[in-house]
Scaffold this motif. Structure first.
Motif, PDB file in Angstrom:
ATOM      1  N   LEU A 110       0.822  -1.211   0.000  1.00 21.28           N
ATOM      2  CA  LEU A 110       0.000   0.000   0.000  1.00 21.28           C
ATOM      3  C   LEU A 110       0.855   1.259   0.000  1.00 21.28           C
ATOM      4  CD1 LEU A 110      -2.911  -0.851   2.473  1.00 21.28           C
ATOM      5  CD2 LEU A 110      -3.053  -0.526   0.000  1.00 21.28           C
ATOM      6  N   ALA A 111       1.894   1.280   0.807  1.00 20.77           N
ATOM      7  CA  ALA A 111       2.736   2.473   0.881  1.00 20.77           C
ATOM      8  C   ALA A 111       3.379   2.774  -0.467  1.00 20.77           C
ATOM      9  CB  ALA A 111       3.802   2.291   1.952  1.00 20.77           C
ATOM     10  N   LEU A 112       3.816   1.751  -1.177  1.00 22.22           N
ATOM     11  CA  LEU A 112       4.452   1.973  -2.473  1.00 22.22           C
ATOM     12  C   LEU A 112       3.488   2.563  -3.495  1.00 22.22           C
ATOM     13  CD1 LEU A 112       6.728  -1.177  -2.742  1.00 22.22           C
ATOM     14  CD2 LEU A 112       7.486   1.202  -2.578  1.00 22.22           C
ATOM     15  N   ARG A 113       2.197   2.342  -3.332  1.00 21.48           N
ATOM     16  CA  ARG A 113       1.219   2.944  -4.246  1.00 21.48           C
ATOM     17  C   ARG A 113       1.200   4.466  -4.109  1.00 21.48           C
ATOM     18  NH1 ARG A 113      -4.046  -0.990  -3.275  1.00 21.48           N
ATOM     19  NH2 ARG A 113      -2.950  -2.983  -3.593  1.00 21.48           N
ATOM     20  N   PHE A 114       1.510   4.958  -2.904  1.00 20.67           N
ATOM     21  CA  PHE A 114       1.528   6.396  -2.654  1.00 20.67           C
ATOM     22  C   PHE A 114       2.908   7.012  -2.882  1.00 20.67           C
ATOM     23  CE2 PHE A 114      -2.103   5.017  -0.116  1.00 20.67           C
ATOM     24  CZ  PHE A 114      -3.020   6.044  -0.272  1.00 20.67           C
ATOM     25  N   PHE A 115       3.949   6.184  -2.821  1.00 24.36           N
ATOM     26  CA  PHE A 115       5.323   6.690  -2.822  1.00 24.36           C
ATOM     27  C   PHE A 115       5.629   7.430  -4.122  1.00 24.36           C
ATOM     28  CE2 PHE A 115      10.022   5.803  -3.224  1.00 24.36           C
ATOM     29  CZ  PHE A 115      10.397   6.680  -2.214  1.00 24.36           C
ATOM     30  N   GLY A 116       6.171   8.632  -3.989  1.00 23.97           N
ATOM     31  CA  GLY A 116       6.517   9.433  -5.153  1.00 23.97           C
ATOM     32  C   GLY A 116       5.375  10.171  -5.795  1.00 23.97           C
ATOM     33  N   ARG A 117       4.184  10.112  -5.177  1.00 26.83           N
ATOM     34  CA  ARG A 117       2.996  10.742  -5.774  1.00 26.83           C
ATOM     35  C   ARG A 117       2.471  11.909  -4.953  1.00 26.83           C
ATOM     36  NH1 ARG A 117      -0.490   5.608  -8.240  1.00 26.83           N
ATOM     37  NH2 ARG A 117       1.271   4.717  -9.420  1.00 26.83           N
ATOM     38  N   ARG A 118       3.256  12.402  -4.031  1.00 27.08           N
ATOM     39  CA  ARG A 118       2.900  13.564  -3.217  1.00 27.08           C
ATOM     40  C   ARG A 118       1.538  13.408  -2.526  1.00 27.08           C
ATOM     41  NH1 ARG A 118       4.924  18.813  -6.779  1.00 27.08           N
ATOM     42  NH2 ARG A 118       7.105  18.138  -6.992  1.00 27.08           N
ATOM     43  N   PRO A 119       1.405  12.411  -1.672  1.00 25.81           N
ATOM     44  CA  PRO A 119       0.132  12.250  -0.948  1.00 25.81           C
ATOM     45  C   PRO A 119      -0.119  13.445  -0.032  1.00 25.81           C
ATOM     46  CG  PRO A 119       1.833  10.856   0.006  1.00 25.81           C
ATOM     47  CD  PRO A 119       2.401  11.400  -1.269  1.00 25.81           C
ATOM     48  N   ALA A 120      -1.394  13.744   0.199  1.00 23.22           N
ATOM     49  CA  ALA A 120      -1.764  14.838   1.095  1.00 23.22           C
ATOM     50  C   ALA A 120      -1.212  14.566   2.485  1.00 23.22           C
ATOM     51  CB  ALA A 120      -3.280  14.970   1.146  1.00 23.22           C
ATOM     52  N   ALA A 121      -0.739  15.618   3.146  1.00 22.12           N
ATOM     53  CA  ALA A 121      -0.135  15.462   4.472  1.00 22.12           C
ATOM     54  C   ALA A 121      -0.438  16.686   5.317  1.00 22.12           C
ATOM     55  CB  ALA A 121       1.374  15.260   4.350  1.00 22.12           C
ATOM     56  N   ARG A 122      -0.342  16.495   6.621  1.00 28.04           N
ATOM     57  CA  ARG A 122      -0.534  17.583   7.570  1.00 28.04           C
ATOM     58  C   ARG A 122       0.390  17.335   8.755  1.00 28.04           C
ATOM     59  NH1 ARG A 122      -3.317  15.414  11.818  1.00 28.04           N
ATOM     60  NH2 ARG A 122      -4.566  13.544  11.368  1.00 28.04           N
ATOM     61  N   HIS A 123       0.506  18.329   9.647  1.00 24.82           N
ATOM     62  CA  HIS A 123       1.312  18.166  10.849  1.00 24.82           C
ATOM     63  C   HIS A 123       0.408  17.854  12.040  1.00 24.82           C
ATOM     64  CE1 HIS A 123       4.456  20.099   8.417  1.00 24.82           C
ATOM     65  NE2 HIS A 123       5.277  19.425   9.203  1.00 24.82           N
ATOM     66  N   LYS A 124       0.843  16.910  12.857  1.00 23.50           N
ATOM     67  CA  LYS A 124       0.123  16.563  14.069  1.00 23.50           C
ATOM     68  C   LYS A 124       0.454  17.568  15.167  1.00 23.50           C
ATOM     69  CE  LYS A 124       1.841  12.352  13.846  1.00 23.50           C
ATOM     70  NZ  LYS A 124       2.101  10.904  14.092  1.00 23.50           N
ATOM     71  N   SER A 125      -0.174  17.389  16.313  1.00 20.66           N
ATOM     72  CA  SER A 125       0.007  18.350  17.402  1.00 20.66           C
ATOM     73  C   SER A 125       1.452  18.392  17.897  1.00 20.66           C
ATOM     74  CB  SER A 125      -0.932  18.019  18.563  1.00 20.66           C
ATOM     75  OG  SER A 125      -0.682  16.708  19.049  1.00 20.66           O
TER      76      SER A 125
END
Length: 257
Positions: free
Chosen positions: A20-35
Motif C-alpha cells: 500500500l505504501a508503495l502505491r503512494f510513494f513518489g505521488r505527493r500524498p496529502a499530508a498535515r502536521h500533528k500536534s
C-alpha cells in the motif's frame, strides 16, 4: 512463540503495509502536521486502516498500539505494535529510509518483529528464542538469512556509531569521540549486518523501537536504556554490539544524558 501463525501474520501485515505504501510513494500524498509537529500523510492513515482491518479479522481480541490511532483494546495480554510508515519525512521526500514496523508483545515480552524497507525489497525479522533473519520481500521464510552482530573489539574512538538525535542533543559532542556514520536505508540494519557497531536513539516511541529491540537482542547485541534496563518508552535507547556497549553507554552517561 505461542502460535507460529503469529509469525506468518506479522509478515502478512508487513507485506500489506509495503504494498500500500508503495502505491503512494513518489505521488505527493496529502499530508498535515500533528500536534507534536510530526507529519502524517494519507498514506500513513491508509496503511494503518488496512493493517487494523486484518487484525480485527484475524486477532479480534488482541490489543493494538499504533502510531496514528494510539491504543486499542488495552486489556489483552497480547499486543500488536505497529508503525504503518516509519520515516514519514523521508517517505514524503522520495528517499529510501522508510518502512513499516510490526511487533507482537505477549505479557510484556516481545515475541515477534518485522522491520521493512519496501524500496529495497528487503526486511529484517526476529522471533523470540529463535534468532534474527534478513529476507527478501515475497518469500521471507523460505529465503531467510540468519543475522549475528559481530562482537566488536575496536577502541571507542574507532567505534562506528549512528543515531537519531533531537535538535540540541547533549550527545552532539559525543560525535567527535567516535566514528559517526549515516545510512541511506536503515541504521539498525547496518548494525545487524556488521556495517555499524551501535545506534543511539533519542526520543523514540515504542512503535519506533519495538522491532529493533527484538532484532538486536536475537542477533546477539545489547539494548540499553541507560537506566539499567531496556525499556522502550524512555528518552534514550542504545543498540550495540556486545564488545562496545559498555564503553559507549559509559560515554553517553558521562555526557550527562
Amino acid at each position: 512463540m505461542e502460535n507460529d501463525s503469529d509469525v506468518l501474520l506479522a509478515h502478512r501485515l508487513a507485506d500489506l503495509a509495503g504494498e500500500l505504501a508503495l502505491r503512494f510513494f513518489g505521488r505527493r500524498p496529502a499530508a498535515r502536521h500533528k500536534s507534536d509537529g510530526s507529519p502524517v500523510s494519507e498514506a500513513d492513515l491508509a496503511v494503518e486502516r488496512a493493517m487494523l482491518a486484518v487484525l480485527e479479522e484475524e486477532r479480534p481480541g488482541d490489543a493494538v498500539l499504533s502510531e496514528e490511532c494510539g491504543a486499542l483494546r488495552t486489556t489483552s495480554r497480547r499486543r500488536w505494535i505497529l508503525d504503518p510508515i516509519d520515516g514519514t519525512i523521508p517517505f514524503l521526500a522520495g528517499a529510501r529510509d522508510w518502512g513499516s514496523h510490526v511487533a507482537l508483545e505477549v505479557d510484556g515480552a516481545l515475541r515477534a518483529a518485522v522491520l521493512t524497507r519496501p524500496t529495497e525489497g528487503v526486511r529484517w525479522w526476529a522471533v523470540q528464542g529463535r534468532g534474527a533473519f534478513a529476507s527478501t520481500d515475497g518469500q521471507p521464510l523460505s529465503a531467510a538469512r540468519p543475522l549475528r552482530i559481530p562482537g566488536a573489539t575496536v577502541p571507542l574512538g574507532e567505534t562506528r556509531v549512528g543515531g537519531f538525535l533531537m535538535p540540541g542533543s547533549p550527545v552532539e559532542p559525543v560525535r567527535g569521540r567516535v566514528r559517526w556514520v549515516e545510512s541511506p536505508v536503515c541504521l539498525v540494519a547496518d548494525l545487524l549486518e556488521g556495517r555499524a557497531d551501535a545506534v543511539v536513539d533519542e526520543g523514540g516511541h515504542v512503535w519506533d523501537r519495538a522491532p529493533a529491540a527484538l532484532l538486536v537482542r536475537e542477533a546477539g547485541g545489547r539494548v540499553d536504556d541507560l537506566c539499567g534496563g531496556s525499556r522502550l518508552d524512555g528518552r534514550w535507547l542504545v543498540y550495540a554490539a556486545d564488545g562496545v556497549a559498555d564503553g559507549l553507554t559509559g560515554l553517553l552517561r558521562d555526557a550527562g544524558v
